[in-house]
Scaffold this motif. Structure first.
Motif, PDB file in Angstrom:
ATOM      1  N   ARG A  20       0.974  -1.176  -0.041  1.00 49.46           N
ATOM      2  CA  ARG A  20      -0.059  -0.138   0.012  1.00 49.46           C
ATOM      3  C   ARG A  20       0.872   1.243   0.142  1.00 49.46           C
ATOM      4  O   ARG A  20       0.574   2.281  -0.482  1.00 49.46           O
ATOM      5  CB  ARG A  20      -0.977  -0.159   1.203  1.00 49.46           C
ATOM      6  N   SER A  21       1.993   1.320   0.626  1.00 47.97           N
ATOM      7  CA  SER A  21       2.688   2.366   0.703  1.00 47.97           C
ATOM      8  C   SER A  21       3.641   2.810  -0.448  1.00 47.97           C
ATOM      9  O   SER A  21       3.771   1.941  -1.357  1.00 47.97           O
ATOM     10  CB  SER A  21       3.674   2.160   2.006  1.00 47.97           C
ATOM     11  N   ALA A  22       4.071   4.168  -0.539  1.00 50.43           N
ATOM     12  CA  ALA A  22       5.045   4.417  -1.655  1.00 50.43           C
ATOM     13  C   ALA A  22       6.461   3.700  -1.537  1.00 50.43           C
ATOM     14  O   ALA A  22       6.903   3.489  -0.207  1.00 50.43           O
ATOM     15  CB  ALA A  22       5.205   5.944  -1.394  1.00 50.43           C
ATOM     16  N   LEU A  23       6.755   3.263  -2.610  1.00 49.50           N
ATOM     17  CA  LEU A  23       8.192   2.458  -2.540  1.00 49.50           C
ATOM     18  C   LEU A  23       9.195   3.262  -3.145  1.00 49.50           C
ATOM     19  O   LEU A  23       9.115   4.094  -4.235  1.00 49.50           O
ATOM     20  CB  LEU A  23       8.243   1.329  -3.428  1.00 49.50           C
ATOM     21  N   ASP A  24      10.339   3.574  -2.609  1.00 48.99           N
ATOM     22  CA  ASP A  24      11.633   4.099  -3.022  1.00 48.99           C
ATOM     23  C   ASP A  24      12.171   3.139  -4.249  1.00 48.99           C
ATOM     24  O   ASP A  24      11.622   2.126  -4.479  1.00 48.99           O
ATOM     25  CB  ASP A  24      12.527   4.664  -2.147  1.00 48.99           C
ATOM     26  N   ASP A  25      13.097   3.824  -4.979  1.00 46.16           N
ATOM     27  CA  ASP A  25      13.627   2.987  -6.164  1.00 46.16           C
ATOM     28  C   ASP A  25      14.332   1.742  -5.813  1.00 46.16           C
ATOM     29  O   ASP A  25      13.938   0.494  -6.554  1.00 46.16           O
ATOM     30  CB  ASP A  25      14.635   3.616  -7.060  1.00 46.16           C
ATOM     31  N   ARG A  26      14.964   1.460  -4.594  1.00 48.65           N
ATOM     32  CA  ARG A  26      15.556   0.286  -4.367  1.00 48.65           C
ATOM     33  C   ARG A  26      14.589  -0.674  -4.023  1.00 48.65           C
ATOM     34  O   ARG A  26      14.547  -1.807  -4.103  1.00 48.65           O
ATOM     35  CB  ARG A  26      16.551   0.641  -3.136  1.00 48.65           C
ATOM     36  N   ALA A  27      13.463  -0.441  -3.335  1.00 51.18           N
ATOM     37  CA  ALA A  27      12.491  -1.198  -2.691  1.00 51.18           C
ATOM     38  C   ALA A  27      11.645  -1.714  -3.964  1.00 51.18           C
ATOM     39  O   ALA A  27      11.374  -2.871  -4.020  1.00 51.18           O
ATOM     40  CB  ALA A  27      11.370  -0.559  -1.774  1.00 51.18           C
ATOM     41  N   PHE A  28      11.624  -0.675  -4.980  1.00 45.85           N
ATOM     42  CA  PHE A  28      10.698  -1.225  -6.227  1.00 45.85           C
ATOM     43  C   PHE A  28      11.656  -2.294  -6.857  1.00 45.85           C
ATOM     44  O   PHE A  28      11.084  -3.319  -7.225  1.00 45.85           O
ATOM     45  CB  PHE A  28      10.589  -0.228  -7.132  1.00 45.85           C
ATOM     46  N   GLU A  29      12.918  -2.148  -7.047  1.00 46.07           N
ATOM     47  CA  GLU A  29      13.847  -3.031  -7.746  1.00 46.07           C
ATOM     48  C   GLU A  29      13.924  -4.361  -7.108  1.00 46.07           C
ATOM     49  O   GLU A  29      13.660  -5.400  -7.614  1.00 46.07           O
ATOM     50  CB  GLU A  29      15.170  -2.459  -7.896  1.00 46.07           C
ATOM     51  N   ALA A  30      13.747  -4.405  -5.858  1.00 48.71           N
ATOM     52  CA  ALA A  30      13.814  -5.643  -4.979  1.00 48.71           C
ATOM     53  C   ALA A  30      12.516  -6.395  -5.380  1.00 48.71           C
ATOM     54  O   ALA A  30      12.741  -7.690  -4.806  1.00 48.71           O
ATOM     55  CB  ALA A  30      13.946  -5.315  -3.422  1.00 48.71           C
ATOM     56  N   LEU A  31      11.692  -5.912  -5.953  1.00 45.67           N
ATOM     57  CA  LEU A  31      10.368  -6.839  -6.179  1.00 45.67           C
ATOM     58  C   LEU A  31      10.329  -7.070  -7.542  1.00 45.67           C
ATOM     59  O   LEU A  31       9.518  -7.809  -8.010  1.00 45.67           O
ATOM     60  CB  LEU A  31       9.249  -6.093  -5.530  1.00 45.67           C
ATOM     61  N   LEU A  32      11.608  -7.049  -8.186  1.00 49.55           N
ATOM     62  CA  LEU A  32      11.734  -7.384  -9.785  1.00 49.55           C
ATOM     63  C   LEU A  32      12.557  -8.666  -9.642  1.00 49.55           C
ATOM     64  O   LEU A  32      13.160  -9.023 -10.656  1.00 49.55           O
ATOM     65  CB  LEU A  32      12.229  -6.525 -10.419  1.00 49.55           C
ATOM     66  N   ARG A 212       8.175 -13.843  -1.052  1.00 47.88           N
ATOM     67  CA  ARG A 212       7.065 -14.383  -1.537  1.00 47.88           C
ATOM     68  C   ARG A 212       6.463 -15.846  -0.723  1.00 47.88           C
ATOM     69  O   ARG A 212       5.454 -15.850  -0.226  1.00 47.88           O
ATOM     70  CB  ARG A 212       7.080 -14.734  -2.873  1.00 47.88           C
ATOM     71  N   ASP A 213       7.427 -16.533  -0.297  1.00 45.83           N
ATOM     72  CA  ASP A 213       7.368 -17.655   0.342  1.00 45.83           C
ATOM     73  C   ASP A 213       8.156 -17.970   1.594  1.00 45.83           C
ATOM     74  O   ASP A 213       7.889 -18.787   2.368  1.00 45.83           O
ATOM     75  CB  ASP A 213       7.429 -18.938  -0.762  1.00 45.83           C
ATOM     76  N   GLY A 214       9.152 -17.080   1.839  1.00 51.51           N
ATOM     77  CA  GLY A 214       9.723 -17.246   2.930  1.00 51.51           C
ATOM     78  C   GLY A 214       9.064 -16.125   3.847  1.00 51.51           C
ATOM     79  O   GLY A 214       7.971 -15.900   3.639  1.00 51.51           O
ATOM     80  N   ASP A 215       9.807 -15.451   4.687  1.00 51.52           N
ATOM     81  CA  ASP A 215       9.076 -14.659   5.805  1.00 51.52           C
ATOM     82  C   ASP A 215       9.677 -13.246   5.809  1.00 51.52           C
ATOM     83  O   ASP A 215       9.102 -12.439   6.812  1.00 51.52           O
ATOM     84  CB  ASP A 215       9.018 -15.201   7.019  1.00 51.52           C
ATOM     85  N   GLY A 216      10.398 -12.760   5.032  1.00 54.08           N
ATOM     86  CA  GLY A 216      10.794 -11.490   4.968  1.00 54.08           C
ATOM     87  C   GLY A 216      11.679 -11.397   4.089  1.00 54.08           C
ATOM     88  O   GLY A 216      12.356 -12.242   3.388  1.00 54.08           O
ATOM     89  N   ARG A 217      12.342 -10.062   3.670  1.00 47.46           N
ATOM     90  CA  ARG A 217      13.448  -9.771   2.764  1.00 47.46           C
ATOM     91  C   ARG A 217      14.670  -9.045   3.514  1.00 47.46           C
ATOM     92  O   ARG A 217      14.495  -8.017   3.984  1.00 47.46           O
ATOM     93  CB  ARG A 217      12.869  -9.151   1.681  1.00 47.46           C
ATOM     94  N   ALA A 218      15.762 -10.035   3.373  1.00 43.16           N
ATOM     95  CA  ALA A 218      16.901  -9.517   4.403  1.00 43.16           C
ATOM     96  C   ALA A 218      17.328  -8.006   3.817  1.00 43.16           C
ATOM     97  O   ALA A 218      17.720  -7.305   4.627  1.00 43.16           O
ATOM     98  CB  ALA A 218      18.048 -10.458   4.333  1.00 43.16           C
ATOM     99  N   GLY A 219      17.417  -8.042   2.535  1.00 44.03           N
ATOM    100  CA  GLY A 219      18.057  -6.526   1.968  1.00 44.03           C
ATOM    101  C   GLY A 219      17.081  -5.531   1.438  1.00 44.03           C
ATOM    102  O   GLY A 219      17.611  -4.873   0.624  1.00 44.03           O
ATOM    103  N   GLY A 220      15.798  -6.203   1.348  1.00 44.34           N
ATOM    104  CA  GLY A 220      14.971  -5.127   0.610  1.00 44.34           C
ATOM    105  C   GLY A 220      13.759  -4.569   1.478  1.00 44.34           C
ATOM    106  O   GLY A 220      14.244  -3.997   2.285  1.00 44.34           O
ATOM    107  N   LEU A 221      12.377  -4.943   1.131  1.00 44.01           N
ATOM    108  CA  LEU A 221      11.349  -4.284   1.527  1.00 44.01           C
ATOM    109  C   LEU A 221      11.183  -4.179   2.979  1.00 44.01           C
ATOM    110  O   LEU A 221      10.964  -3.564   3.810  1.00 44.01           O
ATOM    111  CB  LEU A 221      10.159  -4.601   0.694  1.00 44.01           C
ATOM    112  N   ARG A 222      11.338  -5.596   3.615  1.00 39.53           N
ATOM    113  CA  ARG A 222      10.854  -5.710   4.806  1.00 39.53           C
ATOM    114  C   ARG A 222      12.109  -6.576   5.481  1.00 39.53           C
ATOM    115  O   ARG A 222      11.823  -7.773   6.047  1.00 39.53           O
ATOM    116  CB  ARG A 222       9.647  -6.640   4.962  1.00 39.53           C
TER     117      ARG A 222
END
Length: 408
Positions: A20-32, A212-222
Motif C-alpha cells: 500500500r505504501s510508496a516505494l523508493d527505487d531500491r524497494a521497487f527493484e527488490a520486487l523484480l 514471496r514464500d519465506g518470511d521477509g526480505r533481508a536486504g529489501g522491503l521488509r
C-alpha cells in the motif's frame, strides 16, 4: 500471422496483495527479483526478462511510451502515488477473479481491496504454515501439545468453511522429499511439544529471506520481518507437523496448492522438484483432494507429467512466465507437452507491485494466443478447439477445480 484468440476474464488462481505504501527505487527493484540480495555492482534488476516486460507493458498505462528508461518510469510512478498507480494498472490485467494467498506479513491489500481495485472478485487461499504459527503465537504459556494440536485441527476445519483452498510452502520449510505417510497422533503431539518448547525457550531462528514464500526480505522491503504469525520464536520447519498440516488440509477436500520449483534463496531448488512428490500424490489420491503444483520452473515438464498421470493433480505456470518474459511462449509450450489441457491453470503469483499483475497476465495471454494461434495456422489444431482450450486454461479450469460459480 496467427489469428487472434479471444480470452474470457482471467482467474488468477495464485497471487498476493499489493504494497500500500510508496516505494523508493531500491524497494521497487527488490520486487523484480527472487534474490534477497541487492543487484551486483554496476547492474540493475531492470536488466532482466521481467524488468524488460515491466517496461514494455506498464509505462503506457501511466501515460508514458513503452520501454522508457527505468528512472523515468519510477519518477512517473512517484508523481501519481501508489493509489493512482494501482487504480490504473490492476484493471488493465484483465483478471476477473483473484485467489489470494494471505499468509505473508506486511501492509498488503487484502482480497476484498484487491478485487475492488481490479474490478473483479476475490477469495482467500489459506497458508497452512501461517495458520499454525499464528495459533502458536496466540497460545497461552504452558499450553499442552495435545491442546495445541486439537486447536490446530479445528482451525484448519474452520478455515475450510470460507477459503477457496489451502497452500503449503513445505518445499521451503523442509523440502518436497518428505515422508508421504500421515504421521501418527503420538508423533504429532511429540513434534508439537518440541516446537512449542523451542518457541517458549527462544530457540534459534534460521535466517529469513524470501519475500514471496519465506518470511521477509533481508536486504529489501521488509528486512528482518518476523514470522507471518506476528509472534517471536522459530517458524514451523518440523517435518512431522508440516506433514500433519498437509494431511489435515487434504481431508477437507479443498484444493491444496504446493510450491514447487524456483523461488528465493530460502529454498534449495533440488529439493523442490515436483517429482519428489510422486509418492505423496499417490497416497492422497483416494481422498479426492485436488493438488495444484505451483510454478514448477525449471521442473515444469515434470509437473506436467504428474498432472498427466494423476487425475487429481493440476499444474500451474504462474511466476515462470513473468520471469522468462520474451521466452514465455517457449516455457508455456513445454508445459503443454504432457499436461492435459484441462489440467493447466493460470496465475500471476504477483506480489507487492501491481505491475506484476499486468506483466503476468499480458505475457500469459500473448504466449497462449500466439502458441495456439500458430497451431491453428499450420493446421495442427482446429480454430474452435483452440478457442475452447484457451478459455479453459485462462479461467475455466480454475473455476472447475475451485468450485467458482458464475458470480464469483
Amino acid at each position: 500471422m496467427a489469428p487472434p484468440i479471444p480470452l474470457p476474464p482471467l482467474v488468477d488462481q495464485h497471487c498476493h496483495g499489493v504494497v500500500r505504501s510508496a516505494l523508493d527505487d531500491r524497494a521497487f527493484e527488490a520486487l523484480l527479483t527472487e534474490s534477497d540480495r541487492p543487484a551486483a555492482p554496476g547492474t540493475t534488476f531492470f536488466d532482466s526478462q521481467l524488468g524488460f516486460a515491466v517496461r514494455r507493458w506498464c509505462p503506457p498505462l501511466l501515460g508514458l511510451d513503452a520501454h522508457v528508461p527505468p528512472g523515468e518510469y519510477l519518477e512517473r510512478r512517484r508523481e501519481l502515488g501508489p493509489e493512482e498507480v494501482l487504480r490504473r494498472l490492476l484493471p488493465a490485467a484483465g483478471i476477473g477473479v483473484h485467489l489470494v494467498d494471505t499468509g505473508l506479513p506486511g501492509d498488503l491489500t487484502p482480497p476484498a481491496e484487491l478485487a475492488a481495485a481490479g474490478g473483479g472478485t476475490a477469495r482467500e487461499i489459506v497458508r497452512l504454515e501461517t495458520l499454525a504459527e499464528r495459533l502458536a503465537g496466540a497460545a497461552a504459556p504452558g499450553t499442552a501439545a495435545g491442546e495445541y494440536v486439537d486447536g490446530l485441527d479445528a482451525a484448519v476445519l474452520a478455515a475450510a468453511r470460507t477459503a477457496a483452498g489451502f497452500k503449503s510452502v513445505v518445499g521451503y520449510r523442509h523440502g518436497l522429499d518428505f515422508d508421504p505417510r500421515p504421521p501418527s497422533p503420538g508423533e504429532v503431539r511429540a513434534a508439537a511439544d518440541r516446537w512449542l518448547g523451542a518457541r517458549r525457550g527462544g530457540g534459534t531462528v534460521r535466517p529469513r529471506s524470501g519475500v514471496r514464500d519465506g518470511d521477509g526480505r533481508a536486504g529489501g522491503l521488509r528486512g528482518g520481518a518476523s514470522p507471518a504469525g506476528g509472534g517471536h520464536g522459530p517458524r514451523l520447519t518440523d517435518p512431522v507437523l508440516l506433514r500433519h498440516l498437509l494431511w489435515q488440509a487434504v481431508r477437507t477436500g479443498l484444493p491444496l496448492q504446493l510450491h514447487t520449483g524456483f523461488g528465493d534463496p530460502d529454498l534449495r531448488l533440488h529439493r523442490c522438484d515436483p517429482l519428489l512428490l510422486t509418492d505423496f500424490l499417490s497416497a492422497v489420491g483416494p481422498a479426492g483432494c485436488p493438488v495444484v503444483l505451483l510454478h514448477g520452473y525449471p521442473y515444469h515438464r515434470g509437473a506436467g507429467y504428474l498432472a498427466h498421470v494423476f487425475p487429481h493433480v493440476y499444474a500451474d505456470i504462474g511466476l515462470a512466465l513473468s520471469y522468462t518474459g520474451a521466452r514465455a511462449r517457449t516455457v508455456l509450450a513445454e508445459a503443454l507437452e504432457l499436461c492435459p489441457f484441462g489440467k493447466l491453470l493460470f496465475s500471476t503469483d504477483a506480489y507487492g507491485l501491481p505491475e506484476l499483475y499486468v506483466v503476468g497476465s499480458r505475457l500469459f495471454a500473448g504466449a497462449l494466443t500466439e502458441l495456439l494461434g500458430g497451431w491453428v495456422a499450420d493446421g495442427s489444431w482446429p480454430a474452435g478447439d483452440a478457442e475452447r482450450v484457451a478459455a479453459m486454461i485462462a479461467a475455466g479450469n480454475a473455476r472447475r477445480v475451485y468450485g467458482l460459480g458464475p458470480g464469483t
